[in-house]
Every structure is written in C-alpha cells, then in structure tokens.
Design a protein around this motif. Structure first.
Motif, PDB file in Angstrom:
ATOM      1  N   LEU A  65       0.804  -1.215   0.000  1.00 17.46           N
ATOM      2  CA  LEU A  65       0.000   0.000   0.000  1.00 17.46           C
ATOM      3  C   LEU A  65       0.841   1.270   0.000  1.00 17.46           C
ATOM      4  CD1 LEU A  65      -2.875  -0.864   2.520  1.00 17.46           C
ATOM      5  CD2 LEU A  65      -2.897  -1.032   0.030  1.00 17.46           C
ATOM      6  N   ASN A  66       2.090   1.190   0.459  1.00 19.80           N
ATOM      7  CA  ASN A  66       2.837   2.423   0.729  1.00 19.80           C
ATOM      8  C   ASN A  66       4.190   2.537   0.040  1.00 19.80           C
ATOM      9  OD1 ASN A  66       0.973   3.514   2.925  1.00 19.80           O
ATOM     10  ND2 ASN A  66       1.504   1.524   3.781  1.00 19.80           N
ATOM     11  N   ASP A  67       4.636   1.513  -0.675  1.00 25.27           N
ATOM     12  CA  ASP A  67       5.979   1.548  -1.232  1.00 25.27           C
ATOM     13  C   ASP A  67       5.947   1.298  -2.740  1.00 25.27           C
ATOM     14  OD1 ASP A  67       9.016   1.438  -0.160  1.00 25.27           O
ATOM     15  OD2 ASP A  67       8.771   0.114  -1.884  1.00 25.27           O
ATOM     16  N   VAL A  68       6.432   2.271  -3.501  1.00 26.64           N
ATOM     17  CA  VAL A  68       6.415   2.174  -4.974  1.00 26.64           C
ATOM     18  C   VAL A  68       7.326   1.054  -5.463  1.00 26.64           C
ATOM     19  CG1 VAL A  68       6.937   3.392  -7.112  1.00 26.64           C
ATOM     20  CG2 VAL A  68       5.824   4.608  -5.225  1.00 26.64           C
ATOM     21  N   GLU A  69       8.510   0.920  -4.855  1.00 25.67           N
ATOM     22  CA  GLU A  69       9.422  -0.149  -5.260  1.00 25.67           C
ATOM     23  C   GLU A  69       8.775  -1.520  -5.093  1.00 25.67           C
ATOM     24  OE1 GLU A  69      13.215  -0.124  -3.398  1.00 25.67           O
ATOM     25  OE2 GLU A  69      13.845   1.786  -4.268  1.00 25.67           O
ATOM     26  N   PHE A  70       8.135  -1.729  -3.963  1.00 26.23           N
ATOM     27  CA  PHE A  70       7.518  -3.024  -3.699  1.00 26.23           C
ATOM     28  C   PHE A  70       6.339  -3.271  -4.640  1.00 26.23           C
ATOM     29  CE2 PHE A  70       4.893  -6.050  -1.308  1.00 26.23           C
ATOM     30  CZ  PHE A  70       5.833  -7.024  -1.024  1.00 26.23           C
ATOM     31  N   GLN A  71       5.619  -2.228  -4.980  1.00 25.86           N
ATOM     32  CA  GLN A  71       4.519  -2.379  -5.941  1.00 25.86           C
ATOM     33  C   GLN A  71       5.049  -2.865  -7.283  1.00 25.86           C
ATOM     34  OE1 GLN A  71       2.849   1.546  -5.851  1.00 25.86           O
ATOM     35  NE2 GLN A  71       1.999   1.306  -3.792  1.00 25.86           N
ATOM     36  N   GLY A  72       6.227  -2.351  -7.692  1.00 26.82           N
ATOM     37  CA  GLY A  72       6.848  -2.820  -8.923  1.00 26.82           C
ATOM     38  C   GLY A  72       7.252  -4.282  -8.829  1.00 26.82           C
ATOM     39  N   LEU A  73       7.723  -4.687  -7.654  1.00 25.37           N
ATOM     40  CA  LEU A  73       8.083  -6.088  -7.455  1.00 25.37           C
ATOM     41  C   LEU A  73       6.866  -6.994  -7.594  1.00 25.37           C
ATOM     42  CD1 LEU A  73      10.014  -8.355  -6.569  1.00 25.37           C
ATOM     43  CD2 LEU A  73       9.521  -7.721  -4.195  1.00 25.37           C
ATOM     44  N   ILE A  74       5.753  -6.584  -7.016  1.00 24.67           N
ATOM     45  CA  ILE A  74       4.538  -7.388  -7.102  1.00 24.67           C
ATOM     46  C   ILE A  74       4.067  -7.502  -8.551  1.00 24.67           C
ATOM     47  CG2 ILE A  74       2.098  -7.490  -6.461  1.00 24.67           C
ATOM     48  CD1 ILE A  74       4.016  -8.320  -4.258  1.00 24.67           C
ATOM     49  N   ARG A  75       4.173  -6.415  -9.308  1.00 20.11           N
ATOM     50  CA  ARG A  75       3.798  -6.486 -10.719  1.00 20.11           C
ATOM     51  C   ARG A  75       4.697  -7.468 -11.467  1.00 20.11           C
ATOM     52  NH1 ARG A  75       3.007  -0.869  -9.930  1.00 20.11           N
ATOM     53  NH2 ARG A  75       5.112  -0.406 -10.679  1.00 20.11           N
ATOM     54  N   THR A  76       5.972  -7.467 -11.131  1.00 17.26           N
ATOM     55  CA  THR A  76       6.904  -8.380 -11.793  1.00 17.26           C
ATOM     56  C   THR A  76       6.604  -9.834 -11.448  1.00 17.26           C
ATOM     57  OG1 THR A  76       8.680  -6.742 -11.877  1.00 17.26           O
ATOM     58  CG2 THR A  76       9.334  -9.059 -11.960  1.00 17.26           C
ATOM     59  N   VAL A  77       6.295 -10.094 -10.169  1.00 16.59           N
ATOM     60  CA  VAL A  77       6.027 -11.467  -9.764  1.00 16.59           C
ATOM     61  C   VAL A  77       4.718 -11.984 -10.354  1.00 16.59           C
ATOM     62  CG1 VAL A  77       6.027 -12.985  -7.767  1.00 16.59           C
ATOM     63  CG2 VAL A  77       7.100 -10.813  -7.592  1.00 16.59           C
ATOM     64  N   ASN A  78       3.871 -11.077 -10.780  1.00 21.28           N
ATOM     65  CA  ASN A  78       2.621 -11.465 -11.426  1.00 21.28           C
ATOM     66  C   ASN A  78       2.685 -11.294 -12.941  1.00 21.28           C
ATOM     67  OD1 ASN A  78       0.385 -12.100  -9.293  1.00 21.28           O
ATOM     68  ND2 ASN A  78       1.500 -10.369  -8.462  1.00 21.28           N
ATOM     69  N   SER A  79       3.882 -11.155 -13.486  1.00 24.06           N
ATOM     70  CA  SER A  79       4.062 -10.947 -14.922  1.00 24.06           C
ATOM     71  C   SER A  79       4.042 -12.275 -15.678  1.00 24.06           C
ATOM     72  CB  SER A  79       5.384 -10.234 -15.179  1.00 24.06           C
ATOM     73  OG  SER A  79       6.477 -11.070 -14.821  1.00 24.06           O
ATOM     74  N   VAL A  80       4.041 -12.175 -17.003  1.00 19.48           N
ATOM     75  CA  VAL A  80       4.062 -13.366 -17.849  1.00 19.48           C
ATOM     76  C   VAL A  80       5.363 -14.137 -17.663  1.00 19.48           C
ATOM     77  CG1 VAL A  80       4.053 -14.183 -20.236  1.00 19.48           C
ATOM     78  CG2 VAL A  80       2.502 -12.360 -19.547  1.00 19.48           C
ATOM     79  N   SER A  81       6.493 -13.438 -17.557  1.00 21.88           N
ATOM     80  CA  SER A  81       7.775 -14.122 -17.387  1.00 21.88           C
ATOM     81  C   SER A  81       7.814 -14.886 -16.074  1.00 21.88           C
ATOM     82  CB  SER A  81       8.924 -13.119 -17.453  1.00 21.88           C
ATOM     83  OG  SER A  81       8.804 -12.139 -16.427  1.00 21.88           O
ATOM     84  N   ALA A  82       7.249 -14.312 -15.018  1.00 24.57           N
ATOM     85  CA  ALA A  82       7.210 -15.013 -13.732  1.00 24.57           C
ATOM     86  C   ALA A  82       6.287 -16.223 -13.813  1.00 24.57           C
ATOM     87  CB  ALA A  82       6.741 -14.069 -12.630  1.00 24.57           C
ATOM     88  N   TYR A  83       5.184 -16.077 -14.550  1.00 26.13           N
ATOM     89  CA  TYR A  83       4.273 -17.213 -14.704  1.00 26.13           C
ATOM     90  C   TYR A  83       4.944 -18.357 -15.452  1.00 26.13           C
ATOM     91  CZ  TYR A  83       0.254 -19.981 -16.123  1.00 26.13           C
ATOM     92  OH  TYR A  83      -0.625 -21.017 -16.344  1.00 26.13           O
TER      93      TYR A  83
END
Length: 235
Positions: A65-83
């Motif tokens: 909810l509060n950290d932009v860097e961590f939000q980017g990490l979550i997007r990456t972990v839910n990306s096609v490459s991570a899948y």
C-alpha cells in the motif's frame, strides 16, 4: 496472489528421488520404547502453523500500500515471465512427484493439500494504522523486515531429523527436500529462471540473500544466517 504462490512453491513444493544425498540426513534412533502412531497431516500442520502468517500478511500489506518499489516487485512477480518460470518449476518431474506423494500421505492421515491454505494472504486496501506509511523502506527494507519475522531456523529444526524430530514422514519429506538441490539449480539456469532472476536484481532484490535463505531452509547449505529476536514492532 501469485507472489505468495511462488514463495510457497519455493519453500514447500520441492522434491527429489530418495537415493540422492543420504549422507546429509541425521539417523533416526530408537530408544527401544513403543512410540505412539504419528499423524502426518497433524505434524505438517504443526510445522506450517509456526510461520507467522498474520504478521507476514500485515508486512506485505504495509509495503504493497505504501511503497512504490515493492509495488513494482509485485507487478513483476505477477508478470508473464514469472508465470512461465512458475509453470516450468511446477512441471519438473520431481515437483510433480512430491505433490503426488504429499497428497497421498495427507489423505492417508485424514488431511489434504488444503493444509497449505493457511499460508494464503488476504490483503485489504486501507492502512490499518496511520503510522504504517512510515514503515515502508523499499525492497531491501522489506527483505530485512521479513528476515526478522520468518523463523527459518525454527522451520528447519522442525523438519530436519534429530533427537527431537523422529517422525518418519517428516524425515522423508526432509530427505526429498535435501535431494532437490540439482533441480533447483537446473531450473534457475533455464532462460525463464535467468529472466526472472535478472528482473528481480534490476528491481533491487538481494538475490544472493534470498538464495542463501532458500539453501539453508532446505539443508543445501549450513552457512549461518543472521539471528533475530522477533519483535512485534510493525503492528
């Protein structure tokens, strides 16, 4: 969320052929007395319950909810490459073998793979306390905070055969985890593994620290890790 799925897969869904690396396992000694029948479902549940799920859930919520860097990490972990990496890992024969073995043993003891549902996180969309935004300090801050609340030494001690841990099925699970090291390294060396590792490094994740934790947790390394006295200072 897929982030949690990847984490749990890395920490719980690993297996290998039973003939590998037997020298790493402590022998199970009998004291000559008749032991009470064990129940694998209850034993595994007791191990999983030692993971402070509520505290981890709040920590993820603070950063999401509060950290932009961590939000980017979550997007990456839910990306096609991570899948793709996730699918490649779950399609390894040893992983499928472990899931089948786990399911069989849990069913025989009156349980099921739903025992892992305890670790699912539910993230709400509002800060619980007004000071939470001040506790988020980037991806490295998250790693540091998580290392303070995830009991890696305790979980290993509950799985690894010892004078106090003499459960045959927990010992078999540990044996399979220990033997999985070649599979772990094989998957990381694939294009999908290199892609997701490189992206995590680009985002600021200390991949070396994460790798060391995974290797220690599963008995692939006995290198010492920082020891923290857990303090409930987030909430």
């Amino acid at each position: 969320m897929q982030f949690i799925g990847l984490t749990l897969l890395a920490f719980t869904c690993l297996a290998a052929f039973p003939a590998a690396t037997p020298a790493l396992l402590a022998p199970i000694r009998s004291n000559g007395t008749l032991a009470a029948p064990s129940n694998f479902a209850l034993e595994l549940r007791a191990v999983i319950r030692q993971i402070p799920k509520d505290n981890i859930e709040d920590l993820v919520r603070i950063y999401l909810l509060n950290d932009v860097e961590f939000q980017g990490l979550i997007r990456t972990v839910n990306s096609v490459s991570a899948y793709r990496f996730y699918r490649q890992l779950t399609n390894q024969p040893e992983v499928r073998q472990l899931l089948q073995w786990l399911n069989q043993q849990l069913v025989l003891s009156g349980g099921s793979l739903k025992v892992f549902d305890y670790l699912e996180l539910e993230i709400k969309v509002f800060n619980k306390y007004p000071f939470w935004p001040q506790l988020a300090h980037g991806i490295q801050g998250f790693q540091s905070d998580l290392s303070r609340i995830y009991p890696v030494q305790l979980i290993r001690s509950l799985l690894e055969p010892s004078a106090s841990q003499t459960s045959p099925l927990l010992s078999e699970l540990w044996r399979r985890l220990v033997a999985l090291r070649p599979v772990y390294e094989r998957v990381l060396a694939t294009p999908a593994g290199k892609a997701i590792t490189g992206e995590l490094q680009r985002l600021g994740v200390d991949v070396g620290q994460l790798d060391a934790l995974i290797r220690y947790q599963f008995g692939w390394s006995n290198a010492s890790l920082p020891t923290y006295d857990y303090v409930d200072y987030f909430y």
